[in-house]
Structures are given as C-alpha cells and as structure tokens.
Write an enzyme that holds these catalytic residues in place. Structure first.
Site, PDB file in Angstrom:
ATOM      1  N   ARG A 257       9.373  33.801 -25.585  1.00  0.00           N
ATOM      2  CA  ARG A 257       9.850  33.071 -24.405  1.00  0.00           C
ATOM      3  C   ARG A 257      10.549  31.792 -24.836  1.00  0.00           C
ATOM      4  O   ARG A 257      10.058  31.068 -25.702  1.00  0.00           O
ATOM      5  CB  ARG A 257       8.683  32.756 -23.457  1.00  0.00           C
ATOM      6  CG  ARG A 257       8.048  34.031 -22.916  1.00  0.00           C
ATOM      7  CD  ARG A 257       6.977  33.782 -21.891  1.00  0.00           C
ATOM      8  NE  ARG A 257       6.356  35.048 -21.492  1.00  0.00           N
ATOM      9  CZ  ARG A 257       5.328  35.169 -20.674  1.00  0.00           C
ATOM     10  NH1 ARG A 257       4.792  34.088 -20.142  1.00  0.00           N
ATOM     11  NH2 ARG A 257       4.835  36.352 -20.377  1.00  0.00           N
ATOM     12  N   ARG A 272       2.013  26.254 -25.191  1.00  0.00           N
ATOM     13  CA  ARG A 272       3.334  26.664 -24.688  1.00  0.00           C
ATOM     14  C   ARG A 272       4.250  26.872 -25.889  1.00  0.00           C
ATOM     15  O   ARG A 272       4.823  25.918 -26.418  1.00  0.00           O
ATOM     16  CB  ARG A 272       3.890  25.586 -23.750  1.00  0.00           C
ATOM     17  CG  ARG A 272       5.018  26.062 -22.845  1.00  0.00           C
ATOM     18  CD  ARG A 272       5.549  24.915 -21.994  1.00  0.00           C
ATOM     19  NE  ARG A 272       4.603  24.441 -21.034  1.00  0.00           N
ATOM     20  CZ  ARG A 272       4.454  24.916 -19.796  1.00  0.00           C
ATOM     21  NH1 ARG A 272       5.223  25.913 -19.398  1.00  0.00           N
ATOM     22  NH2 ARG A 272       3.563  24.411 -18.968  1.00  0.00           N
ATOM     23  N   GLU A 344      -4.085  28.425 -17.119  1.00  0.00           N
ATOM     24  CA  GLU A 344      -3.910  29.867 -16.959  1.00  0.00           C
ATOM     25  C   GLU A 344      -4.042  30.617 -18.282  1.00  0.00           C
ATOM     26  O   GLU A 344      -3.450  30.230 -19.296  1.00  0.00           O
ATOM     27  CB  GLU A 344      -2.528  30.144 -16.370  1.00  0.00           C
ATOM     28  CG  GLU A 344      -2.203  31.629 -16.226  1.00  0.00           C
ATOM     29  CD  GLU A 344      -0.713  31.901 -16.173  1.00  0.00           C
ATOM     30  OE1 GLU A 344      -0.305  32.974 -16.640  1.00  0.00           O
ATOM     31  OE2 GLU A 344       0.038  31.042 -15.677  1.00  0.00           O
ATOM     32  N   SER A 347      -2.770  36.721 -15.860  1.00  0.00           N
ATOM     33  CA  SER A 347      -2.170  36.975 -14.551  1.00  0.00           C
ATOM     34  C   SER A 347      -2.217  38.466 -14.309  1.00  0.00           C
ATOM     35  O   SER A 347      -2.042  39.251 -15.245  1.00  0.00           O
ATOM     36  CB  SER A 347      -0.711  36.507 -14.497  1.00  0.00           C
ATOM     37  OG  SER A 347      -0.614  35.107 -14.425  1.00  0.00           O
ATOM     38  N   ARG A 384      -2.980  32.534 -26.326  1.00  0.00           N
ATOM     39  CA  ARG A 384      -3.409  31.318 -25.629  1.00  0.00           C
ATOM     40  C   ARG A 384      -4.927  31.240 -25.459  1.00  0.00           C
ATOM     41  O   ARG A 384      -5.493  30.152 -25.322  1.00  0.00           O
ATOM     42  CB  ARG A 384      -2.710  31.231 -24.265  1.00  0.00           C
ATOM     43  CG  ARG A 384      -3.043  29.981 -23.495  1.00  0.00           C
ATOM     44  CD  ARG A 384      -2.353  29.924 -22.155  1.00  0.00           C
ATOM     45  NE  ARG A 384      -0.960  29.513 -22.260  1.00  0.00           N
ATOM     46  CZ  ARG A 384      -0.221  29.113 -21.232  1.00  0.00           C
ATOM     47  NH1 ARG A 384      -0.742  29.088 -20.014  1.00  0.00           N
ATOM     48  NH2 ARG A 384       1.032  28.764 -21.397  1.00  0.00           N
TER      49      ARG A 384
END
Length: 420
Positions: A257, A272, A344, A347, A384
């Site tokens: 990403r 991140r 988070e 998801s 993560r």
C-alpha cells in the site's frame, strides 16, 4: 456494481445510500440517464437490424421492380445499422463508467456518519495494567525482532525487517491462522500479488482507493493491497456450484500500500507500512446467506484474537467510512497500551453482489438459472498484529510473554528475552 433493476425500481433507496456515505446523489441521476440512453440505443439498433434481416429474406422473392426498391433500402439500412451499432456501443461504455461510479448500497442498520461515528458493539478482554508501557518498536528492537533503521536504509521510509523472534512470531501467527481456517473448512491459498487492471477494477480498488495502489506501468499490472483482489477474481466469468454451501478461501500473501495521504501519521514502527503479510478470508455465497456468512467471518477473527490473548473491541463501521464495495463492515480493534487506545487489526466486509456483478461470477439457483453471487472478505491475521502482541505481553525487564497458542511456533518458549 449495484443492481440496475433495483436502481430502476427504487432510485431513492440508492440516493439515500449515497447521502449516508457522504457521496453525491448526482451519480445516481447520471446512472439512471445512462441506463435509459443505453436501452434506447440498443432498441434502435435491434429494430434496424431486424428490418435489415427481414428485407434480406424478401429480396429473393421480390419482383424486379420491387427488388430495386428493396436493394436501395438495404443499402441505406446498412449505414444506419452501422451507425446505430456504434451508438449502442458508445452508450454501453458510458453506462459502464456511470455504473462503476456508484458504490454499493449501504445496509439497513449501518451507523450514519464518518470515520469517528462507528458504534462499539462489544469490548472483550481486560486491558493490562502496565506502568510506563514501552511501545512495540522499543520492545521489538530490544528483542532484535524489528529493524526499521535498516529497512529505511534498504528500501526507504515505512519499510522494516522482521528478524529472529520477530520473523518467527509473524510466521507462527500466520500459520496458526491458516490452520484455523482449514479447521473451519476454508481452502488454503497462496495468491498472486500482481494482478491485471480488470481484477483491481472488479473488486472496487481503482475508484476512491486508486491512490493507495502501486502500479507497474511497463507491464500494466498492479500490486495488491490484499489477497481479496486475487481471490475475488479467481472465479471471474464463471458459474459456481454452491449447492453444498459457500465456497471459502484463506489467502496468504504479501500486500502493498502506498499510504498516500498519511504523511507524518504513524511513522514510528510498523503500524502504517508499505509492505506487510496477511491471511485473508474470502467467501462466495448466495445473497440470502451473506449476512450469516458475515457474522461467521467476524467470529473467526475473534477466535484468532482470543488465541493471541489481546484485549479488543468490535465496532460497526459508519457508512461514510465504508469502502466502495462494502455494504457493511465490522472492525476488530486491539488495545495498544503505549497509545492508550484501540487500533484496527481486522476488518470484515459484506460486499453483497457488488463484486460478483463486476466480475461476472454467478451460481445456479433451484431452477437452474444463473444468479449473481455475493462475496465477503475478512482479515484473519496480519503483520500489524505484532504491535498489540508485543505491547500487551511486555514485561518490566523488556521481555515478552508468549501467548500459549504461539509457543509451539517459537520452539516452546513461553518468554522471549531481550538481547543483552
């Protein structure tokens, strides 16, 4: 794509969904207009072609005088049919672009609002009482598990090395996720991380998410941000046999990403980053099974979080924070002691028939008629997770207690000691 029949029958429902998302309702009007223009152009083309076919059949039986008239009309029709065909093709392209611009319809019950308007469904586990907690990077560096300095030297900012016990922790966690998925009937998969544009477009990642995606221009391929893309496209242009129930996959892949727009945010550590590894669940099912399948994926995520023994909460994500493909999304957020907040870690999204329609994936109903499948996705474990694992299990001396379920993947060790 949304169902055009639903659009024609209840355009206000689609407009209401757009308002919940904070998206322009004009996109719905554009789609309605494009749909009407495509149908009109198609009808004109078909009418002219039908007349052309009818005249072709009459010519051999016609008298000499009549034949001359018919041949003249046939010549005129040939030009009209060609123009009508081109107009129908242009209208069809315009419809597709307008169709792609409208995100999925938000489900009833989804909270209104934006990123901060989620609803907490439950909190699970006790937050550890840690005096002056170290963050995951300090703990990881002490264990020689994470090296961001050399990651930046080799690849630039937001890259890292996982070394020693750090690599073992990640591999153990992902292997545990695959084992759990197999136990629950998922097909384990190692997926491509480079995909064609139609795979990215079909899953909805070239709309508002396009700035997040790495593209290899020389090859016209994209690096995936999740194995959801490859798994969704796996059955593109196919008709599935779902008589025995949903078809479920667990895909292991590296993910990429760009983190566009996150300059200066979460730059420390591995929260991140540009590259990470993940096991992603993906389901193909009948639309009437999708809501139950969504809860099943959420339960799978919570089962994994319980195994790594970290406190977390489950949130119902607000409409304005849904991705374009999702009609509803639940996140699990793990407690991060150094930040004093939940972040988070998973998801799971119900995409209903949105991706299935884009990718032309169908199943046969009880009458044997092809119908569009529903698709769902959910994170089962990712890099993560090392953040809350390191921080919630940290000890005052810089060591880390290893959750029981992970101990077999670290040679049976129950404590990881810092390097001296």
């Amino acid at each position: 794509m949304i169902d055009l029949r639903l659009l024609r029958e209840d355009p206000e429902l689609i407009r209401a969904s757009q308002r919940l998302r904070g998206e322009p309702t004009e996109a719905v009007d554009d789609l309605l207009r494009a749909d009407e223009e495509r149908r009109a152009a198609t009808q004109r083309f078909e009418a002219l072609r039908s007349e052309q076919n009818s005249l072709s059949k009459r010519i051999p039986k016609a008298s000499p005088d009549e034949r001359a008239t018919l041949l003249a009309r046939t010549k005129e029709l040939a030009a009209e049919v060609k123009a009508a065909d081109a107009a129908a093709s242009t209208a069809n392209d315009a419809l597709r672009q307008a169709h792609l611009a409208v995100p999925n319809v938000v489900q009833d019950g989804v909270p209104p609002g934006g990123e901060d308007d989620f609803v907490v469904l439950r909190e699970v586990g006790d937050r550890p009482e840690i005096e002056n907690p170290k963050d995951h990077l300090e703990i990881g560096e002490g264990l020689r598990a994470i090296d961001t300095e050399r990651g930046a030297k080799v690849s630039g900012s937001r890259f890292y090395f996982l070394t020693g016990v750090g690599a073992l922790l990640q591999l153990g966690m992902l292997q545990m996720a695959i084992a759990q998925a197999v136990e629950h009937g998922f097909i384990p998969s190692i997926t491509p991380t480079l995909v064609k544009p139609e795979s990215m477009e079909g899953t909805g990642f070239l709309g508002s998410h396009a700035s997040e995606v790495y593209r290899l221009e020389a090859d016209d391929l994209y690096l995936v941000g999740t194995s959801e893309v490859a798994l969704a496209a796996y059955h593109s242009n196919e008709i599935l046999d779902l008589q025995a129930g949903p078809e479920r996959f667990a895909g292991w892949s590296s993910c990429y990403r760009r983190e566009a727009g996150s300059y200066g945010k979460d730059v420390r550590g591995i929260l991140r980053v540009h590259q990470f590894d993940k096991v992603e669940m993906f389901s193909f099912c009948r639309p009437d099974e999708a809501a139950d399948e969504h809860l099943r994926l959420l339960a799978m995520e919570e089962e994994m979080l319980a195994k790594v023994e970290i406190p977390y909460r489950v949130i119902d994500v607000a409409a304005g924070d849904l991705g374009s493909s999702a009609s509803r999304k639940f996140d699990c957020e793990a407690w991060v002691p150094s930040q004093g907040q939940y972040r988070e870690v998973t998801s799971t999204s119900n995409c209903t028939t949105f991706q299935g329609r884009r990718l032309n994936i169908r199943y046969r109903d009880e009458d044997g008629k092809p119908q569009t499948v529903a698709t769902l996705n959910g994170t089962l474990a990712t890099t993560r997770w090392l953040i809350p694992i390191l921080e919630n299990h940290q000890q005052p001396d810089g060591s880390m207690r290893v959750p029981k379920a992970l101990q077999p993947y670290l040679g049976g060790r129950d404590v990881l000691e810092p390097s001296r």
